[in-house]
Design a protein around this motif. Structure first.
Motif, PDB file in Angstrom:
ATOM      1  N   GLN A  36      -8.578  -1.018  -8.055  1.00 29.97           N
ATOM      2  CA  GLN A  36      -9.242  -1.544  -7.281  1.00 29.97           C
ATOM      3  C   GLN A  36      -9.568  -2.948  -7.923  1.00 29.97           C
ATOM      4  N   SER A  78      -6.692  -8.722   5.822  1.00 24.25           N
ATOM      5  CA  SER A  78      -6.155  -7.239   6.224  1.00 24.25           C
ATOM      6  C   SER A  78      -5.180  -6.497   5.384  1.00 24.25           C
ATOM      7  N   LEU A  80      -9.342   9.839  -0.995  1.00 18.88           N
ATOM      8  CA  LEU A  80      -8.197   9.753   0.108  1.00 18.88           C
ATOM      9  C   LEU A  80      -6.978  10.544  -0.559  1.00 18.88           C
ATOM     10  N   GLN A 131      -9.040   4.256  -2.445  1.00 19.93           N
ATOM     11  CA  GLN A 131     -10.165   5.257  -2.563  1.00 19.93           C
ATOM     12  C   GLN A 131      -9.791   6.777  -3.123  1.00 19.93           C
ATOM     13  N   ALA A 153      -7.575  -5.075   2.840  1.00 15.74           N
ATOM     14  CA  ALA A 153      -8.350  -3.954   3.510  1.00 15.74           C
ATOM     15  C   ALA A 153      -7.315  -2.768   3.333  1.00 15.74           C
ATOM     16  N   GLY A 154      -6.262  -2.952   3.549  1.00 15.17           N
ATOM     17  CA  GLY A 154      -5.294  -1.809   3.455  1.00 15.17           C
ATOM     18  C   GLY A 154      -5.126  -1.221   1.948  1.00 15.17           C
ATOM     19  N   CYS A 208      -6.929   4.666  -9.664  1.00 15.18           N
ATOM     20  CA  CYS A 208      -7.844   3.963  -8.520  1.00 15.18           C
ATOM     21  C   CYS A 208      -8.718   3.002  -9.072  1.00 15.18           C
ATOM     22  N   ALA A 213       0.595  -1.104  -0.106  1.00 15.43           N
ATOM     23  CA  ALA A 213      -0.005  -0.083  -0.007  1.00 15.43           C
ATOM     24  C   ALA A 213       0.974   1.311  -0.213  1.00 15.43           C
ATOM     25  N   GLN A 246      -7.527  -1.640  -0.417  1.00 16.25           N
ATOM     26  CA  GLN A 246      -8.753  -0.901  -0.617  1.00 16.25           C
ATOM     27  C   GLN A 246      -8.959   0.392   0.051  1.00 16.25           C
ATOM     28  N   ARG A 247      -8.240   0.602   1.059  1.00 20.80           N
ATOM     29  CA  ARG A 247      -8.200   2.155   1.924  1.00 20.80           C
ATOM     30  C   ARG A 247      -7.448   2.801   1.016  1.00 20.80           C
ATOM     31  N   VAL A 248      -6.177   2.534   0.569  1.00 18.35           N
ATOM     32  CA  VAL A 248      -5.169   3.398  -0.163  1.00 18.35           C
ATOM     33  C   VAL A 248      -5.714   3.838  -1.468  1.00 18.35           C
TER      34      VAL A 248
END
Ligand SMILES: NC(=O)c1ccc[n+]([C@@H]2O[C@H](COP(=O)([O-])OP(=O)(O)OC[C@H]3O[C@@H](n4cnc5c(N)ncnc54)[C@H](OP(=O)(O)O)[C@@H]3O)[C@@H](O)[C@H]2O)c1
Length: 288
Positions: free
Chosen positions: A260, A273, A286, A283, A276-277, A256, A237, A279-281
């Motif tokens: 994704q 985990s 962000l 967005q 999930a990291g 992005c 990430a 997917q967060r980075v």
């Protein structure tokens, strides 16, 4: 020998007609364009066929190819049906990539077997197309009763026919567009980002070209899952965040969206985990 009439002898119509003529298995019947002069020129190129100046004057044929532009297929089919139509049991087909056989509905209502045959080929110039056509995949869609005739036709002109699922035409054409057009869009995106790094066009072409060719070979040979390498495949990430920081807003949105999808492709080899990291980075909201 079977007879085929050609309505619309442009780039595709001329090429398929000449290949059919050369196969020795088809006789080109009438050739109809918007002008008689164009039909005469097409017959000269094809080496067969009779120029024709109206739908009403078309002689009987086993097959009728409507190789007019996509936007004219439905109106030409309706006009043809209204002007005497075609023999019930004969085959009518168009060559649109996205349009369905239903564009020929007025002919189907008269008992004509209607289908589409789309060669996955770029007919930029007929003389060159005739030379390079062999081995071209030809997608068939529509009335299955027309398929045996069209499979024979495709084989005779050097094509390789295959059938699409009913209703599959839009997905088929979307797949071709993604594979061809979006590859070019990705090349353009990568080239613009490379320029930000101070790479000259020449260096960027060599670096990106080598990598793109190698990756294309890998994914075609190994499949997307095994061919995927890079930061997302590793669950990195931090590197993704560094990439995003240097991209314009427009390029970042594309990065992005693709990121994704790439993370979903890599999901089976990453633990929850890490996924999930990523997917967060990835967005878009962000962005730093
Ligand atoms: N080109 C490709 O690479 C390619 C690839 C796969 C599929 N296709 C499909 O093949 C079909 C034809 O495309 P194309 O590229 O060959 O088009 P094109 O080169 O523009 O030729 C169209 C032909 O249709 C004639 N025409 C137009 N309106 C007509 C009408 N109302 N009545 C009779 N003839 C008419 C034109 O006559 P004039 O000569 O008198 O203008 C011309 O001969 C389309 O469905 C297209 O989607 C094309």
């Amino acid at each position: 020998m079977l007879t085929i009439n050609i309505i619309g002898a442009g780039r595709l119509g001329k090429t398929l007609a000449k290949l059919a003529q050369q196969s020795g298995r088809y006789r080109i019947g009438a050739v109809l364009c918007r002008s008689l002069t164009a039909a005469q020129q097409a017959c000269a190129f094809i080496g067969g066929g009779e120029p024709c100046d109206s739908l009403q004057a078309l002689p009987a044929a086993n097959l009728t190819l409507l190789a007019v532009p996509d936007g004219a297929i439905a109106s030409v089919a309706a006009e043809l049906a209204a002007s005497g139509g075609l023999a019930a049991g004969s085959v009518a087909f168009h060559a649109s990539g996205v349009g369905e056989a239903a564009l020929l509905a007025p002919l189907a209502a008269q008992g004509v077997l209607c289908a589409s045959l789309h060669p996955a080929f770029s007919f930029a110039e007929p003389a060159r197309a005739v030379q390079g056509f062999a081995g071209t995949r030809c997608a068939l869609e529509g009335d299955a009763a027309a398929f045996p005739s069209l499979q024979d036709f495709a084989n005779a002109i050097g094509g390789v026919p295959f059938a699409l699922a009913p209703g599959g035409k839009a997905a088929y054409h979307a797949a071709l567009s993604i594979a061809s057009n979006y590859l070019v869009t990705l090349h353009d995106l990568a080239s613009r980002v490379a320029a930000q790094a101070g790479m000259t066009d020449e260096v960027a072409a060599a670096v990106l070209g080598g990598l793109m060719r190698q990756t294309l070979e890998n994914t075609l040979t190994l499949g997307p899952q095994l061919a995927l390498t890079g930061p997302i495949a590793r669950g990195d990430a931090g590197t993704v965040a560094k990439h995003r920081a240097v991209l314009s807003t427009q390029d970042d949105a594309l990065y992005c969206a693709l990121g994704q999808a790439t993370a979903r492709l890599a999901a089976t080899r990453l633990d929850a985990s890490v996924q999930a990291g990523l997917q967060r980075v990835l967005q878009p909201a962000l962005k730093a």
